[in-house]
Scaffold this active site. Structure first.
Site, PDB file in Angstrom:
ATOM      1  N   VAL A  24       0.835  -1.204   0.000  1.00  0.00           N
ATOM      2  CA  VAL A  24       0.000   0.000   0.000  1.00  0.00           C
ATOM      3  C   VAL A  24       0.868   1.250   0.000  1.00  0.00           C
ATOM      4  CG1 VAL A  24      -1.721   1.337   1.275  1.00  0.00           C
ATOM      5  CG2 VAL A  24      -1.908  -1.153   1.162  1.00  0.00           C
ATOM      6  N   LYS A  48      14.345  -2.989   2.272  1.00  0.00           N
ATOM      7  CA  LYS A  48      13.463  -2.201   1.407  1.00  0.00           C
ATOM      8  C   LYS A  48      14.087  -0.845   1.099  1.00  0.00           C
ATOM      9  CE  LYS A  48       9.004  -4.189   2.784  1.00  0.00           C
ATOM     10  NZ  LYS A  48       7.710  -3.931   3.471  1.00  0.00           N
ATOM     11  N   CYS A 275      -5.969  -8.998   3.273  1.00  0.00           N
ATOM     12  CA  CYS A 275      -7.225  -8.334   3.643  1.00  0.00           C
ATOM     13  C   CYS A 275      -8.391  -9.282   3.895  1.00  0.00           C
ATOM     14  CB  CYS A 275      -7.618  -7.326   2.559  1.00  0.00           C
ATOM     15  SG  CYS A 275      -6.530  -5.896   2.472  1.00  0.00           S
TER      16      CYS A 275
END
EC number: 1.1.1.136
Length: 423
Positions: A24, A48, A275
């Site tokens: 996201v 990352k 989700c």
């Protein structure tokens, strides 16, 4: 009109900080940067940070070329939370997109959200606006996040502003993008909501204000509760129709021709991703705190939990251990490299426990640690498939030539993809 506290403090209205650079956060940070904002990305995962600084994207929806250009032009800069404090303090807006998984007891794990809230409390500057996007149960903003930030001595709606806007992103979906998906927003006060709308109306085509953070939090959970219930329903019907000798997919396709009052959902090996399997459990946990429960969610969750065993049972009907089972696709959905809550994970563990040898091919996942073993993706070749005792299609990636499975024996197609292969 008297200015509220902090209005004169902030001096860089084009600087945005995004906390959490996952599926996201990184696309959202890119979206802001491409539209002229100076974006600061914070993530505790140093790997990352290193990859972003090299312009090496770890998310299929984010182009490495685009990422590299933005980093080189300083439109996107990234830090760990410790090294990025000054940049954080100089940002007018801070968006929080940290993960909110479930723990081993299937209960909400808000540790990342709580850590982000403490970070904000310690480094908050007057006039800043904080927007939380992580999926969570209704009441989290008011009952967990704001009380932590309040320990700073600052008052919400006067010294700083806060709101909730549930993330809505569908990885690999080319039709609905970050910009075009309608964005639900809320604020703890009316002024807070105005601050959120002021920013989000500049980058989203449609902004949908609601009356409170609780409504926005519930909105997100309801979206995924609906999908869990409906997909679990078709998975159960698919199993029952097989025993009745009925091609359920054909029946479903026929039902889908009804132009009103019917929405098709498609069966598969089980629901995965961060989700749909998780959000309903957040709601159930919150309901239990009030002595309540949703029986429908409970049953839907139980059906989904049983799907991996159902798939393994089908394998055993075709081939006995210690045969080789070759999985095609292990990501939770097509065209992504995301393994979170993928049904492939319990399927593989169950197969190994039964004594099968397991191999897999996934164009998006080169290796994966499943249980105590690391598996490497094997090239998809006809000879490899011919040697397998059973072929199990788990994920229907678009870039796989499914004709390779034609003529193969003992194929279990959990996605119905082979029906679409030209004869």
């Amino acid at each position: 009109m008297e200015k509220e506290k902090g209005e004169e403090k902030m001096n860089d209205s084009r600087k945005i900080t995004v906390i959490g650079l996952g599926y996201v956060g990184l696309p959202l940070a890119i979206h802001f940067a491409e539209r002229g904002y100076n974006v600061v990305g914070l993530d505790k995962d140093k790997r990352k940070i290193e990859r972003i600084e090299k312009g090496d994207s770890y998310i299929p929806d984010v182009s490495s070329n685009v990422l590299k250009d933005l980093v080189q032009n300083k439109q996107l800069v990234v830090y760990t939370p410790h090294t990025g404090i000054e940049e954080f303090q100089n940002s007018e807006y801070v968006i929080v997109t940290v993960p909110t998984p479930i723990n081993k007891q299937k209960e909400p794990d808000l540790s990342a959200l709580i850590a982000a809230s403490h970070y904000i409390k310690q480094n908050l500057q007057a006039g800043q606006t904080f927007i939380f996007e992580s999926s969570t149960y209704p009441g989290t903003l008011e009952e967990v996040i704001i009380p932590i930030i309040a320990q700073s001595g600052k008052e919400v709606g006067k010294d700083y502003y806060i709101g909730y806007s549930p993330e809505r992103i569908d990885p690999a979906n080319q039709q609905y993008t970050v910009q075009t998906i309608p964005k639900v927003i809320s604020g703890q006060t009316e002024r807070c909501k105005q601050q959120v709308q002021k920013l989000y109306s500049t980058i989203f085509d449609t902004v949908v204000p609601v009356s409170s953070p609780k409504v926005a939090e519930m909105c997100k959970l309801f979206e995924n509760i609906q999908r869990l219930v409906n997909i679990s329903l078709v998975n159960e019907l698919n199993i029952l129709c097989e025993k009745l000798g009925i091609d359920f997919r054909e029946a479903l396709e026929a039902a889908a021709t009804k132009p009103f009052g019917f929405t098709p959902y498609w069966p598969g090996p089980g629901i995965g991703g961060h989700c749909i399997p998780v959000d309903p459990l957040y709601f159930q946990w919150k309901a239990r705190q009030l002595g309540q429960s949703s029986q429908l969610i409970e049953v839907a969750h139980m059906i989904n939990e049983k799907m991996p065993q159902q798939i393994v049972t089908q394998v055993k009907e075709l081939s006995a251990p210690p045969g080789t089972v070759f999985l095609i696709g292990i990501a939770y959905k097509k065209d992504v490299n995301d393994l979170r809550e993928s049904p492939a994970l319990p399927i593989i563990e169950l197969l190994v426990n039964e004594g099968y040898k397991v191999q897999y091919h996934d164009p998006y996942i080169s290796s994966a640690k499943i249980g105590d073993k690391i598996y490497d993706s094997i090239p998809l070749k006809k000879k490899t498939l011919e040697k397998a005792d059973c072929i199990l299609i788990v994920t229907d990636h678009s870039n796989i030539d499914w004709n390779i499975c034609k003529g193969m024996k003992h194929v279990i197609d959990t996605r119905g993809v082979l029906k679409k292969v030209s004869a």
